[in-house]
Design a protein around this motif. Structure first.
Motif, PDB file in Angstrom:
ATOM      1  N   GLN A 231       0.583  -1.214  -0.130  1.00 53.04           N
ATOM      2  CA  GLN A 231       0.292  -0.370   0.125  1.00 53.04           C
ATOM      3  C   GLN A 231       0.777   1.272   0.054  1.00 53.04           C
ATOM      4  OE1 GLN A 231      -2.951  -0.667  -0.848  1.00 53.04           O
ATOM      5  NE2 GLN A 231      -3.048  -3.157  -0.537  1.00 53.04           N
ATOM      6  N   GLY A 232       0.891   2.375  -0.366  1.00 51.70           N
ATOM      7  CA  GLY A 232       1.091   3.666  -0.906  1.00 51.70           C
ATOM      8  C   GLY A 232       2.265   3.274  -1.721  1.00 51.70           C
ATOM      9  N   GLY A 233       3.185   3.894  -1.885  1.00 51.61           N
ATOM     10  CA  GLY A 233       4.397   4.074  -2.842  1.00 51.61           C
ATOM     11  C   GLY A 233       3.721   5.471  -3.872  1.00 51.61           C
ATOM     12  N   SER A 234       4.950   5.636  -4.988  1.00 53.80           N
ATOM     13  CA  SER A 234       4.380   6.228  -6.165  1.00 53.80           C
ATOM     14  C   SER A 234       4.186   5.541  -7.244  1.00 53.80           C
ATOM     15  CB  SER A 234       5.961   7.553  -6.185  1.00 53.80           C
ATOM     16  OG  SER A 234       5.565   7.992  -8.074  1.00 53.80           O
ATOM     17  N   SER A 235       3.172   5.667  -8.065  1.00 53.50           N
ATOM     18  CA  SER A 235       2.737   5.791  -9.118  1.00 53.50           C
ATOM     19  C   SER A 235       3.361   6.033 -10.179  1.00 53.50           C
ATOM     20  CB  SER A 235       0.982   5.951  -9.638  1.00 53.50           C
ATOM     21  OG  SER A 235       1.014   7.679  -9.733  1.00 53.50           O
ATOM     22  N   GLY A 236       4.481   6.788 -10.094  1.00 51.70           N
ATOM     23  CA  GLY A 236       4.921   7.244 -11.457  1.00 51.70           C
ATOM     24  C   GLY A 236       3.781   8.036 -12.503  1.00 51.70           C
ATOM     25  N   HIS A 237       4.279   8.694 -13.596  1.00 47.62           N
ATOM     26  CA  HIS A 237       3.402   9.424 -14.688  1.00 47.62           C
ATOM     27  C   HIS A 237       2.179   8.300 -15.503  1.00 47.62           C
ATOM     28  CE1 HIS A 237       5.798   7.073 -18.229  1.00 47.62           C
ATOM     29  NE2 HIS A 237       5.073   7.784 -18.539  1.00 47.62           N
ATOM     30  N   GLY A 238       1.398   8.466 -15.524  1.00 49.76           N
ATOM     31  CA  GLY A 238       0.145   7.676 -15.632  1.00 49.76           C
ATOM     32  C   GLY A 238      -0.956   7.943 -14.703  1.00 49.76           C
ATOM     33  N   GLY A 239      -0.457   8.038 -13.974  1.00 50.63           N
ATOM     34  CA  GLY A 239      -1.456   8.107 -12.548  1.00 50.63           C
ATOM     35  C   GLY A 239      -1.696   6.549 -12.089  1.00 50.63           C
ATOM     36  N   ILE A 240      -2.757   6.946 -10.817  1.00 44.32           N
ATOM     37  CA  ILE A 240      -3.290   5.640  -9.670  1.00 44.32           C
ATOM     38  C   ILE A 240      -4.400   4.734 -10.584  1.00 44.32           C
ATOM     39  CG2 ILE A 240      -4.893   6.725  -9.126  1.00 44.32           C
ATOM     40  CD1 ILE A 240      -2.770   4.297  -6.767  1.00 44.32           C
ATOM     41  N   GLU A 241      -4.860   4.658 -11.486  1.00 49.77           N
ATOM     42  CA  GLU A 241      -5.868   3.758 -11.839  1.00 49.77           C
ATOM     43  C   GLU A 241      -4.483   2.895 -13.251  1.00 49.77           C
ATOM     44  OE1 GLU A 241      -7.640   7.729 -11.108  1.00 49.77           O
ATOM     45  OE2 GLU A 241      -6.194   7.204 -13.167  1.00 49.77           O
ATOM     46  N   TYR A 242      -3.564   3.709 -13.975  1.00 50.97           N
ATOM     47  CA  TYR A 242      -2.484   3.171 -14.899  1.00 50.97           C
ATOM     48  C   TYR A 242      -1.623   2.059 -14.106  1.00 50.97           C
ATOM     49  CZ  TYR A 242       0.863   2.020 -18.038  1.00 50.97           C
ATOM     50  OH  TYR A 242       2.157   2.264 -19.187  1.00 50.97           O
ATOM     51  N   GLN A 243      -1.530   2.651 -12.701  1.00 48.58           N
ATOM     52  CA  GLN A 243      -0.511   2.015 -11.793  1.00 48.58           C
ATOM     53  C   GLN A 243      -1.543   0.650 -10.999  1.00 48.58           C
ATOM     54  OE1 GLN A 243       0.683   3.402  -7.920  1.00 48.58           O
ATOM     55  NE2 GLN A 243       0.401   1.930  -6.936  1.00 48.58           N
ATOM     56  N   ASN A 244      -2.650   0.540 -10.772  1.00 52.21           N
ATOM     57  CA  ASN A 244      -3.722   0.093 -10.557  1.00 52.21           C
ATOM     58  C   ASN A 244      -3.754  -1.072 -11.492  1.00 52.21           C
ATOM     59  OD1 ASN A 244      -4.540   0.903  -7.810  1.00 52.21           O
ATOM     60  ND2 ASN A 244      -6.137   2.241  -8.291  1.00 52.21           N
ATOM     61  N   TYR A 245      -4.294  -0.884 -12.614  1.00 49.91           N
ATOM     62  CA  TYR A 245      -4.578  -2.162 -14.167  1.00 49.91           C
ATOM     63  C   TYR A 245      -3.275  -2.838 -14.175  1.00 49.91           C
ATOM     64  CZ  TYR A 245      -4.315  -3.740 -19.025  1.00 49.91           C
ATOM     65  OH  TYR A 245      -3.949  -4.254 -19.584  1.00 49.91           O
ATOM     66  N   TYR A 287     -12.797   8.358 -19.038  1.00 48.73           N
ATOM     67  CA  TYR A 287     -12.800   7.031 -20.333  1.00 48.73           C
ATOM     68  C   TYR A 287     -11.778   6.023 -19.983  1.00 48.73           C
ATOM     69  CZ  TYR A 287     -16.738   8.985 -21.979  1.00 48.73           C
ATOM     70  OH  TYR A 287     -18.146   9.775 -22.209  1.00 48.73           O
ATOM     71  N   VAL A 288     -10.651   6.258 -19.409  1.00 51.82           N
ATOM     72  CA  VAL A 288      -9.377   5.747 -19.289  1.00 51.82           C
ATOM     73  C   VAL A 288      -9.230   5.565 -17.728  1.00 51.82           C
ATOM     74  CG1 VAL A 288      -7.262   5.850 -19.224  1.00 51.82           C
ATOM     75  CG2 VAL A 288      -7.695   6.847 -21.297  1.00 51.82           C
ATOM     76  N   GLY A 289      -9.947   5.819 -16.729  1.00 52.52           N
ATOM     77  CA  GLY A 289      -9.739   6.271 -15.790  1.00 52.52           C
ATOM     78  C   GLY A 289     -10.991   5.525 -15.177  1.00 52.52           C
ATOM     79  N   THR A 290     -11.753   4.827 -16.045  1.00 53.97           N
ATOM     80  CA  THR A 290     -12.863   4.154 -16.036  1.00 53.97           C
ATOM     81  C   THR A 290     -12.962   2.428 -16.445  1.00 53.97           C
ATOM     82  OG1 THR A 290     -14.725   5.318 -15.925  1.00 53.97           O
ATOM     83  CG2 THR A 290     -15.640   3.306 -16.485  1.00 53.97           C
ATOM     84  N   THR A 291     -12.651   2.277 -17.738  1.00 56.12           N
ATOM     85  CA  THR A 291     -11.585   1.007 -18.289  1.00 56.12           C
ATOM     86  C   THR A 291     -10.773   0.657 -17.378  1.00 56.12           C
ATOM     87  OG1 THR A 291     -10.651   1.828 -20.056  1.00 56.12           O
ATOM     88  CG2 THR A 291     -12.268   1.097 -20.382  1.00 56.12           C
ATOM     89  N   LEU A 292      -9.580   0.604 -17.010  1.00 54.54           N
ATOM     90  CA  LEU A 292      -8.505   0.799 -15.973  1.00 54.54           C
ATOM     91  C   LEU A 292      -8.984   0.784 -14.684  1.00 54.54           C
ATOM     92  CD1 LEU A 292      -5.294   3.031 -16.664  1.00 54.54           C
ATOM     93  CD2 LEU A 292      -5.569   0.614 -18.052  1.00 54.54           C
TER      94      LEU A 292
END
Length: 299
Positions: A231-245, A287-292
Motif C-alpha cells: 500500500q502506498g508508494g508512488s505511481s509515477g507518470h500515468g496516474g493511480i488507475e494506470y498503476q492499479n491496472y 474513459y481511461v480511468g473507468t476502463t483501467l
C-alpha cells in the motif's frame, strides 16, 4: 455491483461509431473497453454486451492502416488495441462482426491482429533499444510504452498468432537492462531505477511472468519491491488507475495472498471514488480511468 455500474456507463457513452468520446484519440480506449465487456463473463456473441463488443471491435479495425498495420494515435493505443483484439480472437464469431461480412477493408479479427503484430515487430527491428517508443519509427524506447506493446504481443502469441521468439526475447532483454537490483524499473535511457514508479515496477513483474521468465532474478526483484510497498508508494507518470491496472495483474501472477490483500483495499477505494453514473475519473480522463479501474477489478 461496482463492475456492472461501470459497464453501464460504458454502454451509455459508446457512440454510433463504436468508440468513446475520450481525449485520447486512438484504438486503445475501445481496446480496453472490449476487455472490460469480455471480462464480465457474459457470452460475447449472444450476451447482453455482444452488440457493444462488436461495435467496439469494428471501431478498432476501422482505425487500422491496412498497409502498415498501425492503429495510429501512439504505440500505447497500438498495444492496447492488440490486447483487446487478442482477447476477442477465437471468442467472438467473425461471421457476424461486419453486417455484410468480411471484405478488403473490413478485416476479420485474426487478420487485423496479424497485421498489428507485424507492425510491432517491424517497429522493434529498427529500434536501437530493441523495444518501442511513442510512434512506430521511434528510435528511443521507454518501459511504459514497451509494456503496452509487449503485453499485446504476448496476448497475440497466447491466442495462437505467430509472434517471433526473437521479438519477445529482445523485449525481455530490454526490461532486464532497465531493472535495477533494488527492483526499481527505469523509464528510459540507461540502467537503474531513477525514481520510484510502482506502475513501471508492476509492468516489469507482469511481462516477466507472462513471457514465462519467472526464472529471471529481475522478476523476483520487482515482485519483492511490490510486496514491500503493497500500500502506498508512488505511481509515477500515468496516474493511480494506470498503476492499479498493472499492479492487479502483477500481484495476481506473482503472489495470490498479496493480491487478495491489495485487491480488498482497491475495492474499498473504488467504492468511494465511483460516481453515480458508474464512471471513475482518472488522470488520463474519465474513459481511461473507468476502463483501467474495471480491468484492475476484473482480475
Amino acid at each position: 455491483e461496482l463492475y456492472d455500474r461501470g459497464l453501464q456507463f460504458l454502454i451509455k457513452t459508446q457512440n454510433s461509431e463504436g468508440g468513446w468520446p475520450s481525449n485520447h484519440r486512438g484504438a486503445g480506449v475501445p481496446g480496453m473497453a472490449v476487455m472490460c465487456f469480455m471480462a464480465s463473463g457474459e457470452d460475447p456473441n449472444f450476451g447482453m454486451y455482444s452488440g457493444n463488443v462488436r461495435r467496439a471491435l469494428r471501431n478498432i479495425i476501422k482505425t487500422q492502416d491496412k498497409q502498415t498495420g498501425y492503429f495510429g494515435g501512439s504505440m500505447y493505443h497500438h498495444g492496447f488495441a492488440m490486447l483487446g483484439l487478442a482477447e476477442a480472437y477465437g471468442a467472438v464469431d467473425d461471421r457476424n462482426l461486419w453486417p455484410s461480412g468480411p471484405s478488403a477493408d473490413q478485416l476479420t479479427i485474426g487478420q487485423s491482429l496479424e497485421l498489428a503484430v507485424r507492425c510491432a515487430v517491424t517497429s522493434q527491428k529498427t529500434n536501437s533499444m530493441g523495444a518501442w517508443r511513442y510512434n512506430p519509427s521511434g528510435n528511443q524506447a521507454d518501459t511504459s510504452v514497451a509494456g503496452a506493446v509487449l503485453m499485446g504481443l504476448l496476448a497475440a502469441r497466447n491466442a495462437g498468432i505467430e509472434v517471433p521468439d526473437e521479438s519477445i526475447d529482445k523485449a525481455i532483454a530490454y526490461f532486464v537492462k532497465m531493472t535495477a537490483s533494488s527492483g526499481q524499473v527505469a523509464y528510459s535511457g540507461g540502467i537503474g531505477g531513477f525514481n520510484e514508479s510502482l506502475a513501471r515496477i508492476s509492468i516489469g513483474t507482469l511481462v516477466f511472468a507472462i513471457a514465462r521468465r519467472k526464472d529471471l532474478p529481475q522478476y523476483k526483484q520487482t515482485l519483492n519491491y511490490l510486496r514491500d510497498k503493497i500500500q502506498g508508494g508512488s505511481s509515477g507518470h500515468g496516474g493511480i488507475e494506470y498503476q492499479n491496472y498493472y499492479q492487479a495483474q502483477a500481484f495476481f501472477q506473482g503472489d495470490i495472498d498479496a493480491w487478495d490483500k491489495w485487491n480488498k483495499a482497491l475495492v474499498r477505494r473504488l467504492k468511494t471514488t465511483q460516481k453515480d453514473d458508474g464512471s471513475i475519473d482518472g488522470s488520463q480522463g474519465t474513459y481511461v480511468g473507468t476502463t483501467l479501474s474495471l480491468l484492475a477489478l476484473a482480475v
